[in-house]
Design a protein around this motif. Structure first.
Motif, PDB file in Angstrom:
ATOM      1  N   ILE A 117       0.857  -1.188   0.000  1.00  0.00           N
ATOM      2  CA  ILE A 117       0.000   0.000   0.000  1.00  0.00           C
ATOM      3  C   ILE A 117       0.893   1.238   0.000  1.00  0.00           C
ATOM      4  CG2 ILE A 117      -1.682   1.318   1.343  1.00  0.00           C
ATOM      5  CD1 ILE A 117      -2.762  -1.327   2.406  1.00  0.00           C
ATOM      6  N   LEU A 244      -6.804   4.778   4.694  1.00  0.00           N
ATOM      7  CA  LEU A 244      -6.784   3.422   5.227  1.00  0.00           C
ATOM      8  C   LEU A 244      -7.303   3.464   6.663  1.00  0.00           C
ATOM      9  CD1 LEU A 244      -5.755   0.466   4.631  1.00  0.00           C
ATOM     10  CD2 LEU A 244      -3.653   1.144   5.831  1.00  0.00           C
ATOM     11  N   ILE A 279      -4.423   7.173   1.154  1.00  0.00           N
ATOM     12  CA  ILE A 279      -3.906   6.213   0.187  1.00  0.00           C
ATOM     13  C   ILE A 279      -3.708   6.944  -1.144  1.00  0.00           C
ATOM     14  CG2 ILE A 279      -4.350   4.050  -1.038  1.00  0.00           C
ATOM     15  CD1 ILE A 279      -6.210   3.268   1.259  1.00  0.00           C
ATOM     16  N   ILE A 292      -6.119  -2.491  -2.832  1.00  0.00           N
ATOM     17  CA  ILE A 292      -5.386  -2.905  -1.636  1.00  0.00           C
ATOM     18  C   ILE A 292      -5.886  -4.287  -1.240  1.00  0.00           C
ATOM     19  CG2 ILE A 292      -4.931  -0.578  -0.759  1.00  0.00           C
ATOM     20  CD1 ILE A 292      -7.296  -0.905   1.154  1.00  0.00           C
ATOM     21  N   TYR A 307      -1.398  -6.232   5.574  1.00  0.00           N
ATOM     22  CA  TYR A 307      -1.708  -5.398   4.411  1.00  0.00           C
ATOM     23  C   TYR A 307      -0.713  -5.703   3.317  1.00  0.00           C
ATOM     24  CZ  TYR A 307      -4.493  -2.831   7.775  1.00  0.00           C
ATOM     25  OH  TYR A 307      -5.399  -2.488   8.725  1.00  0.00           O
TER      26      TYR A 307
END
Length: 307
Positions: A117, A244, A279, A292, A307
């Protein structure tokens, strides 16, 4: 003489009334100042609890301030049950199929094709090893909430039940959602790959999100919930950026749980991802698409995010 006596008496009453009126105004003014002063103190104390001493500070292009905080000084450890807690830096295993060959963790090497990410603050630096990035909470963030206590928490009555395919907009507090769910068996985790968008929010109290949601118990008082994904929430963050997020509760959103790291309980070990941070980049219509992947699984009585 009677008339003069009456006039003086009435004038005396007027003076007394004006005097009491002025005292009332002074009293109200003092009470208002005291209330504002008390609120400022509460907000400052809360900010001091949330914003831990930073080893390094990074200014994000979107206006956020990211503090690199030592692992052991993150807000999670303010919880009395986590006193002297030993941080497990690596899981004992990953779910089968997540990594190559076997489930014994070689945690530093994700499967081929997996993209990390990326967040806006990455453009201006990274946090050193042994620290975690935490989005700094500002005074205006807390003041947008209805109270200091409610900051970073969901309203119990405003939480929709996810199994409603045709939601009642009155009972669901205006929530409109599309869902896919599975139930009825024993589950030890879940994984989702979510396209990242930046929907436009029309009202400050509106929000939009896409998330993975794991539930246990019922929507009474014993609900356990773990949520993770992206959200756009001007009320929480003060802008329309796609961010996020995580959320958890152990009592149906009544007294426990919060977003991200805004209360104690959720332990973070990743030094590259800041919960609540923007993000970037995001998907656009008829243009590049970005997603993601979020994994939540249970390891020896603990829930773990990846993640």
């Amino acid at each position: 003489m009677g008339d003069v006596h009456f006039s003086r008496e009435r004038a005396g009453k007027v003076v007394v009334l004006i005097f009491f009126w002025m005292l009332s105004l002074i009293s109200l003014s003092c009470a208002a100042r005291l209330s504002v002063s008390r609120q400022k103190l509460q907000v400052q104390n809360h900010l001091n609890r949330l914003n831990k001493p930073a080893v390094k500070t990074i200014q994000s292009p979107d206006g956020d301030i990211i503090d690199c905080v030592h692992l052991a000084r993150q807000p999670a450890f303010d919880h009395p049950f986590l006193k002297d807690h030993k941080i497990q830096m690596r899981p004992s295993y990953h779910p089968e199929g997540l990594f190559d060959e076997n489930k014994v963790s070689d945690t530093e090497k994700p499967k081929k094709g997996s993209n990390p990410i990326t967040q806006s603050w990455h453009m201006n630096g990274k946090c050193p090893e042994g620290t975690i990035p935490i989005r700094r909470t500002k005074e205006e963030d807390v003041l947008r909430a209805s109270s200091v206590k409610s900051y970073g928490r969901k309203k119990h009555r405003a939480t929709p039940q996810p199994r409603s395919a045709d939601p009642d907009l009155i009972n669901e507090s205006g929530h409109q959602h599309a869902i896919a769910y599975v139930e009825g068996d024993k589950y030890y985790g879940a994984k989702a790959t979510i396209n990242v968008w930046e929907p436009k929010i029309q009202q400050p109290n509106e929000f939009s999100l896409s998330q993975l949601w794991i539930l246990g118990g019922s929507f009474g008082e014993d609900l356990n919930s773990i949520e993770a994904g992206w959200q756009v929430s001007p009320d929480l963050y003060g802008d329309n950026n796609t961010r996020l997020f995580t959320y958890w509760t152990s009592d149906a959103y009544q007294a426990t749980g919060c977003y991200n790291l805004l209360c104690s309980g959720f332990i973070q070990i990743n030094s590259e991802i800041a919960m609540g941070a923007s993000i970037s980049p995001v998907s656009a219509y008829r243009n590049s698409q970005y997603d993601i992947s979020i994994l939540v699984w249970k390891v020896k009585g603990k829930k773990r995010f990846n993640y």
